[in-house]
Design an enzyme around this catalytic site. Structure first.
Site, PDB file in Angstrom:
ATOM      1  N   GLY A 192       5.182  -5.097   2.045  1.00 38.82           N
ATOM      2  CA  GLY A 192       5.288  -3.717   1.560  1.00 38.82           C
ATOM      3  C   GLY A 192       5.546  -2.748   2.691  1.00 38.82           C
ATOM      4  O   GLY A 192       6.681  -2.309   2.917  1.00 38.82           O
ATOM      5  N   ASP A 219       3.534  -4.266  -7.995  1.00 33.47           N
ATOM      6  CA  ASP A 219       2.077  -4.348  -8.076  1.00 33.47           C
ATOM      7  C   ASP A 219       1.541  -3.495  -9.221  1.00 33.47           C
ATOM      8  O   ASP A 219       1.660  -2.276  -9.202  1.00 33.47           O
ATOM      9  CB  ASP A 219       1.460  -3.900  -6.753  1.00 33.47           C
ATOM     10  CG  ASP A 219       1.744  -4.874  -5.622  1.00 33.47           C
ATOM     11  OD1 ASP A 219       1.331  -6.046  -5.751  1.00 33.47           O
ATOM     12  OD2 ASP A 219       2.393  -4.477  -4.642  1.00 33.47           O
ATOM     13  N   MET A 265      -3.656 -14.562  -1.403  1.00 32.59           N
ATOM     14  CA  MET A 265      -3.748 -13.188  -0.901  1.00 32.59           C
ATOM     15  C   MET A 265      -4.178 -13.211   0.562  1.00 32.59           C
ATOM     16  O   MET A 265      -5.148 -13.889   0.911  1.00 32.59           O
ATOM     17  CB  MET A 265      -4.762 -12.372  -1.708  1.00 32.59           C
ATOM     18  CG  MET A 265      -4.373 -12.036  -3.137  1.00 32.59           C
ATOM     19  SD  MET A 265      -2.860 -11.051  -3.330  1.00 32.59           S
ATOM     20  CE  MET A 265      -3.193  -9.594  -2.341  1.00 32.59           C
ATOM     21  N   GLY A 284       0.128  -9.449   1.698  1.00 34.60           N
ATOM     22  CA  GLY A 284      -0.826  -8.618   2.427  1.00 34.60           C
ATOM     23  C   GLY A 284      -0.686  -8.749   3.925  1.00 34.60           C
ATOM     24  O   GLY A 284      -0.899  -9.837   4.471  1.00 34.60           O
ATOM     25  N   GLY A 285      -0.277  -7.666   4.574  1.00 33.71           N
ATOM     26  CA  GLY A 285      -0.196  -7.652   6.032  1.00 33.71           C
ATOM     27  C   GLY A 285       0.907  -8.515   6.607  1.00 33.71           C
ATOM     28  O   GLY A 285       0.853  -8.905   7.776  1.00 33.71           O
ATOM     29  N   PHE A 311      -4.559  -2.362  -2.017  1.00 36.08           N
ATOM     30  CA  PHE A 311      -3.867  -1.347  -1.223  1.00 36.08           C
ATOM     31  C   PHE A 311      -2.845  -1.968  -0.282  1.00 36.08           C
ATOM     32  O   PHE A 311      -3.036  -3.093   0.173  1.00 36.08           O
ATOM     33  CB  PHE A 311      -4.883  -0.538  -0.392  1.00 36.08           C
ATOM     34  CG  PHE A 311      -5.945   0.104  -1.237  1.00 36.08           C
ATOM     35  CD1 PHE A 311      -5.713   1.334  -1.853  1.00 36.08           C
ATOM     36  CD2 PHE A 311      -7.156  -0.545  -1.452  1.00 36.08           C
ATOM     37  CE1 PHE A 311      -6.689   1.908  -2.665  1.00 36.08           C
ATOM     38  CE2 PHE A 311      -8.136   0.024  -2.255  1.00 36.08           C
ATOM     39  CZ  PHE A 311      -7.908   1.257  -2.867  1.00 36.08           C
ATOM     40  N   SER A 352       7.397  -5.253  -1.493  1.00 36.93           N
ATOM     41  CA  SER A 352       6.515  -4.642  -2.490  1.00 36.93           C
ATOM     42  C   SER A 352       6.830  -3.154  -2.578  1.00 36.93           C
ATOM     43  O   SER A 352       6.755  -2.436  -1.575  1.00 36.93           O
ATOM     44  CB  SER A 352       5.058  -4.836  -2.079  1.00 36.93           C
ATOM     45  OG  SER A 352       4.246  -3.926  -2.800  1.00 36.93           O
ATOM     46  N   GLY A 405      -0.709  -1.781   3.415  1.00 38.15           N
ATOM     47  CA  GLY A 405      -1.006  -1.384   4.790  1.00 38.15           C
ATOM     48  C   GLY A 405      -2.302  -1.911   5.371  1.00 38.15           C
ATOM     49  O   GLY A 405      -2.767  -1.413   6.387  1.00 38.15           O
TER      50      GLY A 405
END
Ligand code: DX5
Ligand code: ZN
Length: 224
Positions: A198, A36, A138, A177-178, A144, A11, A146
Site C-alpha cells: 500500500g 481492503d 498477514m 503489511g509493510g 491500517f 492496496s 503504513g
C-alpha cells in the site's frame, strides 16, 4: 513444478479515496488491485463496502482482490463475488465455515483466499489447504496501512511453502503489511508469491515504478 509468478497487488488503502479512478490508472502495470474492506468491528477501522467495490470492478482492467476484514464473512463474502471480485479473502478469526464459503465462492467463479493474523497459526489450515487458491499471511496486525513489517511471520510462510511444495499443490502465498522494496526479498525468499503493498506504492513519486522495483526485488529472491 515450475516457478510461480511473483504478483504485485497494490492496496488502494493508501490511494486518494476522492480520486480512486485516477489512482487505479497509476497502477496499471500491477497484477491485481487489493481492496481492503473494514467494518469497525473485526478491525478498528472503517473503509468501503459493496457500492464502491462494485464501481472499482467496473472501471479497472486489473483483477480485483477483495480483502475482507469484517465480522461474519460467511454472510457477506458471496456478495463481493456477485458484484465482480476475482478473489475474496476472509479471515480465520471471523469465518465459521471456511470450506463451505470457499466452495460457494468457487461456484460463483471467484477465487477463495484464507487469511491468518500474526498470532494465528497456519498449521490448522494444512488439512483443508486444497480448498483455497491462496493463503494470506498477514505481516502486520490488520487495520491500517503504513505499519512496520513483522519479520517474525516468515517461519509461517516457510512452513506453508514447504507443505504446498511437498504436496505438489499450486496454492499461492500472499503477504500483506509493510511490504516494499526492502522487505520484498525477505518475503519472496520465504516463499510468498503475491505481495500486497500500500504505502510503498502510493507513497512513491511514481507508483508504476515502485511496482516494478518491488516485483524485481522479489523475483530475484523467490524460491519454489
Ligand atoms: C492492512 C491492510 C493492508 C494495508 C497494507 O490491514 O490489509 O492491505 O493497506 O498497507 P502497507 O503496505 O502500507 O503496510
Ligand atoms: Zn489488505
Amino acid at each position: 513444478m515450475g516457478r510461480m509468478k511473483i504478483e504485485i497487488a497494490p492496496s488502494i488503502l493508501s490511494a486518494d479515496f476522492c480520486n480512486l479512478e485516477r489512482d487505479l490508472k497509476r497502477i496499471e502495470n500491477a497484477d491485481l488491485v487489493h481492496v481492503d474492506v473494514m467494518d469497525h468491528h473485526f478491525v478498528p477501522n472503517l473503509t468501503i463496502g459493496e457500492p464502491v467495490v462494485k464501481r472499482i470492478c467496473e472501471v479497472t482492467d486489473l483483477k480485483v482482490d477483495v480483502h475482507l476484514m469484517i465480522d461474519d464473512p460467511d454472510r457477506w463474502a458471496p456478495g463481493y463475488a456477485e458484484l465482480g471480485a476475482d478473489s475474496v479473502t476472509f479471515h480465520m478469526g471471523a469465518t465459521h465455515a471456511p470450506v463451505r464459503l470457499a466452495r460457494q465462492l468457487h461456484d460463483m467463479g471467484c477465487e477463495a483466499c484464507f487469511a491468518v493474523r500474526p498470532a494465528e497459526p497456519v498449521e490448522p489450515i494444512f488439512d483443508i489447504l486444497d480448498e483455497f487458491d491462496t493463503i494470506l499471511v498477514m505481516t502486520v496486525e490488520p487495520g491500517f496501512g503504513g505499519q512496520k513489517f513483522l519479520a517474525n511471520q516468515m517461519g509461517k510462510v516457510r512452513r506453508l511453502r514447504d507443505e504446498i511444495t511437498r504436496r505438489g499443490l499450486k496454492t499461492n502465498i500472499q503477504v500483506d503489511g509493510g511490504v516494499g522494496v526492502k522487505t520484498a526479498p525477505i518475503v519472496a525468499e520465504a516463499g510468498a508469491n503475491i505481495l500486497v503493498a500500500g504505502s510503498a506504492v502510493y507513497g512513491a513519486e511514481n507508483p508504476g515504478d515502485a511496482i516494478n522495483e518491488i516485483r524485481d526485488a522479489a523475483a530475484a529472491a523467490y524460491r519454489d
